[in-house]
Design a protein around this motif. Sequence first.
Motif, PDB file in Angstrom:
ATOM      1  N   ALA A 178       0.857  -1.182   0.000  1.00  0.00           N
ATOM      2  CA  ALA A 178       0.000   0.000   0.000  1.00  0.00           C
ATOM      3  C   ALA A 178       0.892   1.230   0.000  1.00  0.00           C
ATOM      4  O   ALA A 178       1.456   1.616   1.028  1.00  0.00           O
ATOM      5  N   ALA A 179       1.070   1.837  -1.163  1.00  0.00           N
ATOM      6  CA  ALA A 179       1.974   2.975  -1.313  1.00  0.00           C
ATOM      7  C   ALA A 179       1.271   4.110  -2.038  1.00  0.00           C
ATOM      8  O   ALA A 179       0.537   3.886  -3.007  1.00  0.00           O
ATOM      9  N   SER A 180       1.493   5.329  -1.578  1.00  0.00           N
ATOM     10  CA  SER A 180       0.871   6.493  -2.198  1.00  0.00           C
ATOM     11  C   SER A 180       1.840   7.666  -2.150  1.00  0.00           C
ATOM     12  O   SER A 180       2.922   7.570  -1.563  1.00  0.00           O
ATOM     13  N   TYR A 181       1.457   8.760  -2.784  1.00  0.00           N
ATOM     14  CA  TYR A 181       2.309   9.945  -2.790  1.00  0.00           C
ATOM     15  C   TYR A 181       1.453  11.189  -2.625  1.00  0.00           C
ATOM     16  O   TYR A 181       0.285  11.222  -3.032  1.00  0.00           O
ATOM     17  N   VAL A 182       2.011  12.219  -1.997  1.00  0.00           N
ATOM     18  CA  VAL A 182       1.340  13.506  -1.828  1.00  0.00           C
ATOM     19  C   VAL A 182       2.338  14.581  -2.233  1.00  0.00           C
ATOM     20  O   VAL A 182       3.427  14.671  -1.656  1.00  0.00           O
ATOM     21  N   LEU A 183       1.970  15.407  -3.216  1.00  0.00           N
ATOM     22  CA  LEU A 183       2.933  16.316  -3.827  1.00  0.00           C
ATOM     23  C   LEU A 183       2.641  17.794  -3.591  1.00  0.00           C
ATOM     24  O   LEU A 183       3.406  18.647  -4.032  1.00  0.00           O
ATOM     25  N   ASP A 184       1.548  18.126  -2.892  1.00  0.00           N
ATOM     26  CA  ASP A 184       1.246  19.528  -2.618  1.00  0.00           C
ATOM     27  C   ASP A 184       1.290  19.789  -1.119  1.00  0.00           C
ATOM     28  O   ASP A 184       1.043  18.886  -0.308  1.00  0.00           O
ATOM     29  N   ASP A 185       1.608  21.012  -0.725  1.00  0.00           N
ATOM     30  CA  ASP A 185       1.811  21.312   0.689  1.00  0.00           C
ATOM     31  C   ASP A 185       0.538  21.119   1.518  1.00  0.00           C
ATOM     32  O   ASP A 185       0.596  20.608   2.641  1.00  0.00           O
ATOM     33  N   TYR A 186      -0.618  21.506   0.963  1.00  0.00           N
ATOM     34  CA  TYR A 186      -1.884  21.324   1.678  1.00  0.00           C
ATOM     35  C   TYR A 186      -2.125  19.836   1.977  1.00  0.00           C
ATOM     36  O   TYR A 186      -2.398  19.440   3.110  1.00  0.00           O
ATOM     37  N   GLY A 187      -1.995  19.024   0.934  1.00  0.00           N
ATOM     38  CA  GLY A 187      -2.222  17.593   1.106  1.00  0.00           C
ATOM     39  C   GLY A 187      -1.209  16.945   2.032  1.00  0.00           C
ATOM     40  O   GLY A 187      -1.531  16.009   2.771  1.00  0.00           O
ATOM     41  N   GLN A 188       0.028  17.439   2.010  1.00  0.00           N
ATOM     42  CA  GLN A 188       1.061  16.869   2.874  1.00  0.00           C
ATOM     43  C   GLN A 188       0.743  17.085   4.352  1.00  0.00           C
ATOM     44  O   GLN A 188       0.877  16.178   5.172  1.00  0.00           O
ATOM     45  N   ILE A 189       0.309  18.280   4.698  1.00  0.00           N
ATOM     46  CA  ILE A 189      -0.035  18.571   6.093  1.00  0.00           C
ATOM     47  C   ILE A 189      -1.253  17.763   6.527  1.00  0.00           C
ATOM     48  O   ILE A 189      -1.280  17.171   7.614  1.00  0.00           O
ATOM     49  N   VAL A 190      -2.272  17.707   5.669  1.00  0.00           N
ATOM     50  CA  VAL A 190      -3.494  16.962   5.996  1.00  0.00           C
ATOM     51  C   VAL A 190      -3.185  15.475   6.179  1.00  0.00           C
ATOM     52  O   VAL A 190      -3.600  14.842   7.155  1.00  0.00           O
ATOM     53  N   THR A 191      -2.459  14.906   5.225  1.00  0.00           N
ATOM     54  CA  THR A 191      -2.146  13.473   5.281  1.00  0.00           C
ATOM     55  C   THR A 191      -1.281  13.133   6.491  1.00  0.00           C
ATOM     56  O   THR A 191      -1.545  12.159   7.212  1.00  0.00           O
ATOM     57  N   ALA A 192      -0.257  13.916   6.733  1.00  0.00           N
ATOM     58  CA  ALA A 192       0.663  13.626   7.836  1.00  0.00           C
ATOM     59  C   ALA A 192      -0.024  13.696   9.186  1.00  0.00           C
ATOM     60  O   ALA A 192       0.272  12.916  10.096  1.00  0.00           O
TER      61      ALA A 192
END
Length: 288
Positions: A158-172
């Motif tokens: 199960a691998a994914s990627y997040v490339l925008d700053d908004y999504g990075q903060i939300v996901t983390a």
Amino acid sequence: MSVVDRINDTYPELRNAEKIVADYILSNLSRRFDKSITDLAKAVGVSEATISRLSRSLGYSGYQDLKLSIAAGGAYDEVIPNLPAEIRETDQPLEISQKLSDALTNSIRDTRAFLDKQALGLAVDALCASNQIVFMGVGGAASICLEASHLFAKAGRAASYVLDDYGQIVTASTMRAGQTLVAISHTGQTKSVADALQLARKAGARTIAITSDRRSAVATAAETALITWKHEKTSVALFGDFIEGRACQLYLVDLLFILVMFRSEQNEKDNLRLTGNALKDFYFSISS
């Protein structure tokens, strides 16, 4: 030797104040360099004595000799920020091919030499035990995150990627124990990536950084940091990272993937065969 070659050759031995002047010169080679020693000292915030010392360190008799060398060599017409320093616009195609190949080979060799056995082991342990892997990066690092996610997904992880700053903060902020965040940043100064590492680590997720600067915000925010090759010359902002840095990131991603595939007990090797056969059947059915 051109001014650029002299700076690159002597940069590690320069004093910090001299490096500031050298960085300024390299960053302004696209402009006519006609500042007096007094104007240059004011522009970079150092003493005139520092500029004189730098000139002598580079093999010139003084600042005026340095200025004449820049003008005579036309360095500002030759250098493109963050390309391998040896490459010149006047080089022949095969010559550029050789220089690029050498630069990439040497940078990967240096990255291998920098590898910390303990850090590498901790990173592999974290990935093997993870039930979800998230890759984060922006700009040029985004392409490495895409490739990394693709590799692990083909192996059934199960691998994914997040490339925008908004999504990075939300996901983390919603990551938990059993998950692993792999953050990629050449300079190590990408704020959203560093903040995401802190959030994920605080929430109990494992965190890995791939960066060229072990003292950077990204490296220190992660539980484990893998260090890539770093050019002695300062990266010019907004021109993208050094080409060599991207190759080194891909090298470490591939290395982690191979080590996890060999050590993990989540059926990666079987899954690679399954996905390979599925893709073969799919494309065979299209062609027929």
